[in-house]
Design an enzyme around this catalytic site. Structure first.
Site, PDB file in Angstrom:
ATOM      1  N   ASP A 448      17.514 -41.054  39.971  1.00 56.11           N
ATOM      2  CA  ASP A 448      17.764 -41.773  38.716  1.00 56.11           C
ATOM      3  C   ASP A 448      16.838 -42.979  38.571  1.00 56.11           C
ATOM      4  O   ASP A 448      16.202 -43.412  39.542  1.00 56.11           O
ATOM      5  CB  ASP A 448      19.241 -42.220  38.709  1.00 56.11           C
ATOM      6  CG  ASP A 448      19.830 -42.243  37.314  1.00 56.11           C
ATOM      7  OD1 ASP A 448      19.058 -42.360  36.345  1.00 56.11           O
ATOM      8  OD2 ASP A 448      21.066 -42.141  37.196  1.00 56.11           O
ATOM      9  N   ASP A 512      22.389 -38.382  28.797  1.00 58.04           N
ATOM     10  CA  ASP A 512      23.702 -38.811  29.277  1.00 58.04           C
ATOM     11  C   ASP A 512      24.806 -38.350  28.334  1.00 58.04           C
ATOM     12  O   ASP A 512      25.977 -38.415  28.686  1.00 58.04           O
ATOM     13  CB  ASP A 512      23.749 -40.341  29.406  1.00 58.04           C
ATOM     14  CG  ASP A 512      23.283 -40.801  30.768  1.00 58.04           C
ATOM     15  OD1 ASP A 512      23.005 -39.938  31.627  1.00 58.04           O
ATOM     16  OD2 ASP A 512      23.185 -42.025  30.982  1.00 58.04           O
TER      17      ASP A 512
HETATM   18  C1  GLA Z   1      22.653 -42.973  34.721  1.00 55.87           C
HETATM   19  C2  GLA Z   1      22.647 -41.461  34.722  1.00 55.87           C
HETATM   20  C3  GLA Z   1      24.063 -40.951  34.795  1.00 55.87           C
HETATM   21  C4  GLA Z   1      24.710 -41.473  36.047  1.00 55.87           C
HETATM   22  C5  GLA Z   1      24.642 -42.997  36.080  1.00 55.87           C
HETATM   23  C6  GLA Z   1      25.111 -43.542  37.401  1.00 55.87           C
HETATM   24  O1  GLA Z   1      23.192 -43.477  33.568  1.00 55.87           O
HETATM   25  O2  GLA Z   1      21.975 -40.984  33.602  1.00 55.87           O
HETATM   26  O3  GLA Z   1      24.070 -39.549  34.771  1.00 55.87           O
HETATM   27  O4  GLA Z   1      24.094 -40.919  37.174  1.00 55.87           O
HETATM   28  O5  GLA Z   1      23.333 -43.467  35.868  1.00 55.87           O
HETATM   29  O6  GLA Z   1      25.033 -44.912  37.455  1.00 55.87           O
END
Ligand code: GLA
Length: 711
Positions: A448, A512
């Protein structure tokens, strides 16, 4: 072909260049393969007339439209030595064609002591053109590079409409149509990642182009750092597309004999509409961009813990979730954020990559073993490039972050960016990640990156270029050390989605947002450049956490089937009948993933209230068509939907395989008449494509999946 010209080609696409030694190299033609036309003819036909108010010679374009040539419009190369040496003119000194589809055009500016090598190739399998430029400073004096496009691609004058890609967090790949005007269409991204709002990709089309027909071209820069995308239409009727890295002031300086190589520009030319462009890009991603080791693997069904538990981890809860996930057919369990250090919220712990013993008293081994004993792979989340100020790592190494001296950091999710260009930083991250992968036998890393880079200074100097290369190098190093490991590229959803990162990773987290309606639009937008197999698509909770909307499990599941399917909801609080539907959806995904992930994708032209995607097997023997009803409509019945990509003379059995149960409020519809939910009916490919099928009337927010199989 006389040595003055060079042609590179695949079976379908050709690029013809004028590469006369001592002259500036230029593209004469890019399009479908020429059967009889000769390069000399093209050159003569290229001849432009002298006009009043213009230069005394015909200033033709070149691969960089460099300033010294005097060509009107935006230059593809801007550099100087302390304010001097800016009027570059690149002239051909040698041409090296290494295969039918690949050439290196070597140029020099002897006056300014610069060497320029252009690498151009057309992939024999996908027909995609790859282009990049390498600049070498042959002087003792430092060269400051302000801009170097991967190449200046001249546009066919009929291609005067642009489709640009923009969006935001949780709504990536939103398209905007712009008519190319006299002037410049420019998108600049200085986020330090590919970005949600300025995806480095463009489609160009004519007034007559649609998804299935007409001429079109697509361009994409394979780079995950800052970028600039521009399309210019000049007063002299010449238009160009340029893409390249955008540098911070003074970021790119070349000392004597140092060189800079641009990221690759990927370009596809189509006479079969925008689908033709996408189909080439999809083939290219599958065969040339992605690493070969994943090519023959099926894409396992994921379970991701994020929207199920967020930071509220416990061994017991996660073991129960793993149990439930395996019972309904999940194949890979991915433990998201919250397993390490003091990471009980997003305010602390990033950088401390040791399992949190406060939460997992026995470490993560028991959970990882349980996952594997249940027959699933174990995956885990990292955000390697980041550090919370509230972390042991930052307390120990406050000097390990990117910053602009004397300038306050911009707050962004309570985290700073580690400077990966410092070797100790990359080594630290490699050791931590590699150790976790080994110790827990990790099969998959969700990588990430959750903040933008506002002050990406290393020793005071702008360094997104070096940081991006260091991120790629760390990914490569991890994969080399663990050849079976798969990596997902995530940056708050789809903020780092591009072919540059896909050379080092295997999947993207598309967005997301797990809101099925938004996902229909996001996945469609992404499909212009990316195939379904790399697009992470999860069934989210009934009440979407990001939009607050409520969608049926059938709609959410159908949307996730057309991607790399996963689940991201609390299986412990789902209704039993919903679990049954999820189980069924997983079975459909598993029995069709080879078709979905190797097939040819057709976006079927349809009114705005529909999103129709038809994926056809390479031998056209079967297809799966998703018809999502995005909204209500102002007519008594929806439109007929035409299938695409089938063989007209072939007979196909058509069945409606999703959703089950009552779908039509009134009847009888085609569903009953053609027994579509039973054994189906047989139609010719021609009837299905030329006449189409009357969609049944249903509620909005429903997605019907039709299966078509040759008899
Ligand atoms: C980001 C990712 C999510 C999740 C969060 C965790 O927003 O896109 O899918 O993994 O971080 O903090």
């Amino acid at each position: 072909m006389p040595t003055e010209f060079i042609s590179i080609a695949s079976a379908n696409t050709q690029l013809v260049l004028d590469v006369k030694i001592g002259a500036r190299p230029r593209i004469l033609y890019w399009g479908s393969v020429l059967k009889t036309a000769e390069a000399e003819e093209l050159k003569l036909l290229h001849q432009r007339q002298w006009v009043h108010g213009g230069a005394g010679v015909d200033i033709h374009s070149s691969l960089s439209n460099e300033l010294g040539a005097g060509k009107a419009g935006a230059s593809g190369f801007l550099a100087h030595r302390n304010g001097l040496d800016w009027a570059a003119v690149f002239k051909v000194v040698a041409v090296e064609q290494t295969s039918e589809g690949r050439v290196r055009i070597k140029c020099e500016d002897q006056n300014l002591k610069l060497k320029v090598d252009y690498d151009l190739s057309i992939d024999p399998f996908s027909d995609v053109l790859e282009a990049s430029t390498e600049i070498t400073n042959c002087s003792d004096r430092e060269l400051e590079l302000d801009w170097c496009a991967s190449i200046c691609m001249p546009l066919d004058q009929r291609l005067d409409r642009i489709v640009g890609f923009t969006g935001r967090w949780a709504f990536e790949f939103s398209q905007e149509d712009v008519e190319l005007f006299r002037g410049s269409y420019v998108r600049e991204n200085k986020n330090g990642r590919t970005s949600h709002d300025n995806f480095p990709g463009l489609l160009v089309k004519s007034k007559f182009t649609g998804e299935e027909q007409g001429i079109a071209a697509g361009f994409h820069l394979g780079w995950s750092g800052n970028n600039r995308v521009r399309a210019d239409k000049n007063a002299d009727q010449c238009s160009f597309v340029q893409m390249g890295e955008m540098f911070f002031p003074g970021e790119m300086k070349l000392a004597a004999n140092e060189c800079y190589k641009t990221p690759v520009l990927y370009a596809a030319w189509s006479e079969n509409g925008l689908n033709g462009v996408s189909q080439q890009f999809h083939k290219h991603v599958r065969n040339s961009v992605l690493d070969g080791r994943i090519r023959d693997r099926v894409r396992p069904v994921h379970y991701n813990t994020w929207e199920a538990v967020y930071f509220d981890h416990s061994e017991e809860k996660l073991m129960t979730l793993a149990q439930k996930a395996s019972e309904i057919g999940v194949e890979r369990f991915v433990l998201d954020d919250g397993w390490f250090g003091s990471r009980r919220s997003d305010k602390s712990g990033l950088g401390d990559w040791d399992v949190s013993l406060d939460v997992y008293e026995r470490g993560l081994q028991p959970l990882a073993d349980k996952v594997r004993n249940l027959g699933m792979e174990f995956g885990i989340w990292f955000e390697p490039e980041m550090v919370n100020p509230d972390s042991d790592l930052y307390r120990k190494h406050p000097d390990w972050v990117l910053e602009a001296p004397g300038v306050e950091q911009v707050p962004f999710r309570d985290q700073y960016v580690l400077n990966l260009t410092i070797p100790e930083v990359s080594d630290y991250l490699f050791d931590k990640m590699s150790h976790t992968v080994d110790a827990l036998n990790v099969a998959y890393v969700k990588w990430d990156m959750n903040r933008e880079l506002h002050h990406p200074g290393s020793a005071g100097r702008g360094s997104v270029h070096e940081q991006t290369k260091a991120v790629y190098a760390l990914m490569r190093r991890l994969r080399d050390a663990h050849p079976q490991l798969e990596i997902e590229s995530c940056a708050s959803g789809g903020g780092r989605t591009d072919y540059g990162v896909l050379r080092h990773t295997d999947r993207i987290w598309t967005s997301d947002s797990n809101d099925a309606l938004d996902r229909q639009r996001i996945q469609k937008g992404a499909s212009y450049f990316f195939p379904l197999d790399i697009m992470g698509a999860h069934i989210g909770p009934k009440h979407c956490h990001i939009t607050g909307r409520v969608f049926s499990i059938e709609y959410r599941a159908a949307t996730a089937i057309f991607g790399h399917m996963g689940l991201e909801l609390n299986l412990l609080s789902e209704e039993v009948d919903e679990l049954e539907v999820i189980k069924k959806a997983i079975e459909i995904y598993k029995s069709h993933r080879e078709l979905l992930h190797a097939g040819e994708l057709h976006r079927v032209e349809s009114p705005d209230y529909l999103n129709v995607i038809n994926v056809v097997a390479p031998d056209q023997s079967e297809a799966l068509m998703s018809c999502a009803k995005l909204d209500s409509y102002a007519t008594s019945l929806p439109e007929r939907v035409r299938f695409a990509g089938l063989k007209p003379e072939m007979k196909y059995r058509v069945q409606l395989i999703w959703p089950g149960g009552e779908i039509s409020r009134t009847g009888p519809s085609i569903v009953e008449r053609a027994d579509l939910m039973g054994k189906g009916s047989v139609f010719s490919g021609e009837a299905l494509m030329k006449h189409g099928l009357q969609l049944p009337e249903t509620f909005p927010d429903m997605c019907l999946i039709f299966k078509v199989k040759s008899e």
